[in-house]
Design a protein around this motif. Sequence first.
Motif, short mmCIF file in Angstrom:
data_model
loop_
_atom_site.label_atom_id
_atom_site.label_comp_id
_atom_site.label_asym_id
_atom_site.label_seq_id
_atom_site.Cartn_x
_atom_site.Cartn_y
_atom_site.Cartn_z
N ARG A 14 -16.53 -61.52 -0.48
CA ARG A 14 -16.86 -60.20 0.06
C ARG A 14 -16.14 -59.94 1.39
N ASN A 17 -12.84 -59.02 0.25
CA ASN A 17 -12.98 -57.97 -0.76
C ASN A 17 -12.20 -58.24 -2.04
N LYS A 31 -9.04 -56.89 -6.54
CA LYS A 31 -9.73 -56.26 -5.42
C LYS A 31 -11.04 -55.64 -5.91
N ASP A 33 -12.58 -52.94 -4.37
CA ASP A 33 -12.75 -51.61 -3.77
C ASP A 33 -13.53 -50.65 -4.66
N PRO A 36 -17.91 -52.48 -5.65
CA PRO A 36 -18.48 -53.36 -4.63
C PRO A 36 -19.78 -54.04 -5.06
#
Length: 90
Positions: A14, A17, A31, A33, A36
């Motif tokens: 985290r 990310n 990723k 993004d 989440p």
Amino acid sequence: MCIAAPAQVLEINREDNWLIADFGGAKQQAKLDLLPEVEIGDYVLIHAGYAIEKLSEEAAKESLEAWEELLDILEEEDKEMEKARMEHFN
């Protein structure tokens, strides 16, 4: 056209990310993004280095079964083409 196979999330970072997911033995980093809320053990679709969709376990298993069937068909076609090629040259 984008073709994506489900991958199971193995690891999440985290702070930076990103996640590591497993595509039947092949691991890929992506990723977070767009997702989440994803957790370890979830199934995701990955495209262009991003986890783009979270799948239910049932949907992931159905998709993985379809991929297995497709790969089996393609492997059989390859064998038939090789056999025909060998017969042509003998």
